[in-house]
Design a protein around this motif. Structure first.
Motif, PDB file in Angstrom:
ATOM      1  N   UNK A 337      58.528 -18.637  85.763  1.00  0.00           N
ATOM      2  CA  UNK A 337      59.914 -18.155  85.683  1.00  0.00           C
ATOM      3  C   UNK A 337      60.929 -19.264  85.479  1.00  0.00           C
ATOM      4  N   UNK A 338      60.717 -20.408  86.113  1.00  0.00           N
ATOM      5  CA  UNK A 338      61.705 -21.483  86.034  1.00  0.00           C
ATOM      6  C   UNK A 338      61.370 -22.529  84.986  1.00  0.00           C
ATOM      7  N   UNK A 339      60.367 -22.254  84.149  1.00  0.00           N
ATOM      8  CA  UNK A 339      59.922 -23.244  83.159  1.00  0.00           C
ATOM      9  C   UNK A 339      60.887 -23.310  81.978  1.00  0.00           C
ATOM     10  N   UNK A 340      61.043 -24.508  81.420  1.00  0.00           N
ATOM     11  CA  UNK A 340      61.831 -24.693  80.199  1.00  0.00           C
ATOM     12  C   UNK A 340      60.958 -25.195  79.057  1.00  0.00           C
ATOM     13  N   UNK A 341      59.682 -25.450  79.357  1.00  0.00           N
ATOM     14  CA  UNK A 341      58.730 -25.942  78.370  1.00  0.00           C
ATOM     15  C   UNK A 341      57.730 -24.833  78.060  1.00  0.00           C
ATOM     16  N   UNK A 342      57.445 -24.574  76.776  1.00  0.00           N
ATOM     17  CA  UNK A 342      56.559 -23.458  76.430  1.00  0.00           C
ATOM     18  C   UNK A 342      55.081 -23.712  76.708  1.00  0.00           C
ATOM     19  N   UNK A 343      54.707 -24.927  77.081  1.00  0.00           N
ATOM     20  CA  UNK A 343      53.284 -25.244  77.215  1.00  0.00           C
ATOM     21  C   UNK A 343      52.677 -24.798  78.533  1.00  0.00           C
ATOM     22  N   UNK A 344      53.501 -24.488  79.552  1.00  0.00           N
ATOM     23  CA  UNK A 344      52.960 -24.001  80.809  1.00  0.00           C
ATOM     24  C   UNK A 344      52.515 -22.556  80.689  1.00  0.00           C
ATOM     25  N   UNK A 345      51.541 -22.153  81.482  1.00  0.00           N
ATOM     26  CA  UNK A 345      51.060 -20.771  81.450  1.00  0.00           C
ATOM     27  C   UNK A 345      51.053 -20.178  82.853  1.00  0.00           C
ATOM     28  N   UNK A 346      51.560 -18.974  82.972  1.00  0.00           N
ATOM     29  CA  UNK A 346      51.447 -18.245  84.236  1.00  0.00           C
ATOM     30  C   UNK A 346      50.030 -17.688  84.343  1.00  0.00           C
ATOM     31  N   UNK A 347      49.552 -17.547  85.551  1.00  0.00           N
ATOM     32  CA  UNK A 347      48.217 -17.010  85.777  1.00  0.00           C
ATOM     33  C   UNK A 347      48.231 -15.484  85.638  1.00  0.00           C
ATOM     34  N   UNK A 348      47.085 -14.845  85.349  1.00  0.00           N
ATOM     35  CA  UNK A 348      47.034 -13.382  85.317  1.00  0.00           C
ATOM     36  C   UNK A 348      47.587 -12.798  86.621  1.00  0.00           C
ATOM     37  N   UNK A 349      48.470 -11.824  86.489  1.00  0.00           N
ATOM     38  CA  UNK A 349      49.088 -11.209  87.644  1.00  0.00           C
ATOM     39  C   UNK A 349      50.329 -11.918  88.135  1.00  0.00           C
ATOM     40  N   UNK A 350      50.589 -13.127  87.634  1.00  0.00           N
ATOM     41  CA  UNK A 350      51.771 -13.895  88.051  1.00  0.00           C
ATOM     42  C   UNK A 350      52.944 -13.573  87.133  1.00  0.00           C
ATOM     43  N   UNK A 351      54.041 -13.133  87.727  1.00  0.00           N
ATOM     44  CA  UNK A 351      55.211 -12.781  86.939  1.00  0.00           C
ATOM     45  C   UNK A 351      55.899 -14.035  86.425  1.00  0.00           C
ATOM     46  N   UNK A 352      56.243 -14.027  85.159  1.00  0.00           N
ATOM     47  CA  UNK A 352      56.914 -15.166  84.550  1.00  0.00           C
ATOM     48  C   UNK A 352      57.831 -14.694  83.437  1.00  0.00           C
ATOM     49  N   UNK A 353      58.287 -15.642  82.626  1.00  0.00           N
ATOM     50  CA  UNK A 353      59.153 -15.290  81.499  1.00  0.00           C
ATOM     51  C   UNK A 353      58.322 -15.245  80.224  1.00  0.00           C
ATOM     52  N   UNK A 354      58.692 -14.316  79.346  1.00  0.00           N
ATOM     53  CA  UNK A 354      57.934 -14.065  78.126  1.00  0.00           C
ATOM     54  C   UNK A 354      58.550 -14.843  76.973  1.00  0.00           C
ATOM     55  N   UNK A 355      57.697 -15.542  76.220  1.00  0.00           N
ATOM     56  CA  UNK A 355      58.164 -16.280  75.053  1.00  0.00           C
ATOM     57  C   UNK A 355      57.319 -15.887  73.843  1.00  0.00           C
ATOM     58  N   UNK A 356      57.905 -16.025  72.651  1.00  0.00           N
ATOM     59  CA  UNK A 356      57.257 -15.594  71.417  1.00  0.00           C
ATOM     60  C   UNK A 356      57.294 -16.718  70.391  1.00  0.00           C
ATOM     61  N   UNK A 357      56.236 -16.828  69.605  1.00  0.00           N
ATOM     62  CA  UNK A 357      56.113 -17.879  68.595  1.00  0.00           C
ATOM     63  C   UNK A 357      57.097 -17.653  67.447  1.00  0.00           C
TER      64      UNK A 357
END
Length: 517
Positions: A337-357
């Motif tokens: 959720x607080x990431x600004x870099x697209x290279x991090x990945x949330x784990x399955x089931x972990x809520x995060x922010x969605x980004x698109x190529x």
């Protein structure tokens, strides 16, 4: 890739005598419609418009609007459609921001146009009868004209949509012919449209869903059934009379259709494919639609004006809430959720922010004259959507809301969508919206605004949430029964109005919440 003007010519060559568009009693084949489109191109030439100019339009989904959209594609003009309900200050802003060279509108927007100095200084056409210095677009479309030829290439600009601007001034989203065509082709493939299908043209042509329906229908030689303004009886009559085969609507319109007393399965018997986008659909509504329509295909399309397709689920009713997996032209990630870099990945089931190529064929390239917004949203080749969600263990995406909508209560994150889906399954709930209201102790308290369909109490709803297995911290601590859930003209839930108190309580009820333990 073909430009859109050439795409239309190809459609006319393939199916010249197929029914292309209807509007009430009006029926035009592709060959007949092309004559009107060519007349529109001639009219734009007479106004002095050149390739690359912006033409701002304020019209409902009438045949003249659809005709003008295609004329702009052939003429190389950037069609810039805006909400026909726009107020004078909104219209002035978009005319100035887009640097529009001309304006086309209809009687329903005439008052706003007349009160806007920026509009009155431009060449104007009006659908219907000539009025107040504006020539009649409808009359011009009936004139003879040479057959129009494409003046744009695939990498030229096609249109510019404006975002809803719920938190700031609307942002222009310019899109090229190649991105628009790629999105239309993907729409055909992802919804399994066959040649000659008929769609209800009710989603506004100032909205990406409306534009996509228009373009995709032409690619398959299908029929675009214009519905200028939505009402359930008129929609049902059009579906039955025109034998509409597919619907692509926001959940709000589906809700209104299946809950209207005029609805009958007989009227929608021709509809075999359902698609929705624009907002999440509650489990309760999805269940009812699946039972009433018994569709061959039920598609959840998750996307945006900026990048048409993010993900697709072609079996939406099988796993309610799932937005599926990346579309044909896309890759999607969920990062912390607080990431600004697209290279991090949330784990399955972990809520995060969605980004698109951004390398996808359907993607935009940045906002119009808004470098700060572009810099914030586009990072290292990825578009930060502002949406939240998670992948389940199967690899399917679940969209849980907006980053700004997340309710943080007592240090816990609560997604409004999850709570809404739970409450929607109660038979006494017609519509529901969940927000966080300020609280001195908890920061925010989960509060449900409910439009009732029966004599249901907050105690009944709390009991339902407990029995459903909804986590204790996610249960609403307050309920407000309202006359209507506030929405935008295209059916998007306006949570900010609930937070600000801009709603109408159910008659006889005070605008307050009863906290539950």
């Amino acid at each position: 890739m073909l430009d859109l003007g050439t795409s239309l010519l190809a459609a006319i060559e393939r199916d010249p005598h197929a029914l292309a568009i209807t509007d009430g009693a009006l029926e035009l084949t592709y060959r007949e419609w092309f004559a009107r489109v060519s007349a529109a191109v001639s009219a734009l030439d007479d106004m002095g418009l050149k390739p690359g100019d912006h033409l701002l339009t304020l019209m409902q989904n009438r045949w003249e609007n659809a005709t003008l959209h295609w004329a702009c594609q052939l003429a190389g003009i950037i069609v810039t459609p805006v909400n026909w309900r726009s107020k004078p200050d909104e219209l002035a802003y978009m005319l100035t921001d887009s640097e529009a060279k001309a304006l086309v509108y209809e009687a329903a927007s005439a008052e706003a146009v007349g009160a806007t100095e920026e509009a009155l200084s431009l060449p104007r056409l009006i659908a219907g009868e000539a009025s107040d210095g504006a020539r009649s677009l409808t009359d011009l479309l009936g004139l003879a004209a040479d057959e129009a030829q494409p003046r744009a290439k695939a990498d030229d600009w096609s249109l510019m949509l404006y975002t809803s601007g719920t938190t700031s001034a609307p942002k222009g989203v310019p899109r090229r012919h190649q991105a628009e065509r790629a999105a239309a082709v993907a729409h055909v493939a992802q919804n399994l449209y066959g040649r000659g299908e008929r769609t209800l043209g009710v989603m506004p042509l100032y909205h990406t869903m409306g534009v996509r329906s228009l373009l995709a229908t032409a690619l398959i030689g299908g029929t675009f059934v214009c519905l200028p303004r939505f009402s359930v009886p008129v929609a049902l009559a059009a579906i039955e009379a025109r034998k509409v085969t597919n619907l692509y609507l926001v959940p709000t319109l589906y809700h209104d259709i299946v809950h209207d007393e005029a609805f009958s399965r007989k009227q929608v018997a021709s509809v075999k494919k359902l698609g929705f986008a624009g907002a999440s659909m509650t489990d309760g509504l999805m269940k009812k639609l699946n039972a009433e329509f018994e569709p061959d295909l039920f598609v959840n399309h998750y996307g945006s004006s900026e990048i048409y397709t993010f993900t697709i689920d072609q079996t939406a009713a099988v796993k309610p809430g799932s937005a599926g997996r990346s579309g044909l032209n896309q890759m999607i990630r969920v990062i912390p959720l607080d990431a600004t870099d697209p290279d991090g990945r949330a784990q399955p089931g972990e809520e995060g922010q969605i980004i698109a190529l951004l390398d996808g064929d359907e993607a935009f390239e940045g906002y119009w004259k808004r470098p700060e917004a572009t810099q914030k949203a586009l990072r290292k080749g990825w578009y930060f959507t502002g949406d939240t969600g998670f992948y389940d263990e199967d690899g399917d995406l679940f969209v849980t809301g907006r980053v700004d909508d997340m309710i943080i209560t007592g240090g816990e994150n609560v997604s409004p969508v999850e709570v809404e889906s739970c409450l929607s399954l109660h038979p006494g709930v017609l519509e529901v919206a969940v927000v966080g209201l300020p609280d001195e102790r908890w920061g925010k308290v989960v509060t449900a605004f409910v439009k009732r369909s029966g004599n249901v109490s907050e105690t009944d709803l709390d009991r339902h949430c407990r029995a459903s297995g909804l986590a204790n911290f996610r249960r609403p601590r307050g309920y407000v029964f309202v006359e209507e859930i506030p929405k935008s003209p295209v059916g998007k839930l306006l949570r900010r109005l609930l937070v600000s108190g801009d709603y109408t309580p159910e008659r006889g009820m005070a605008p307050a919440q009863n906290e539950l333990s």
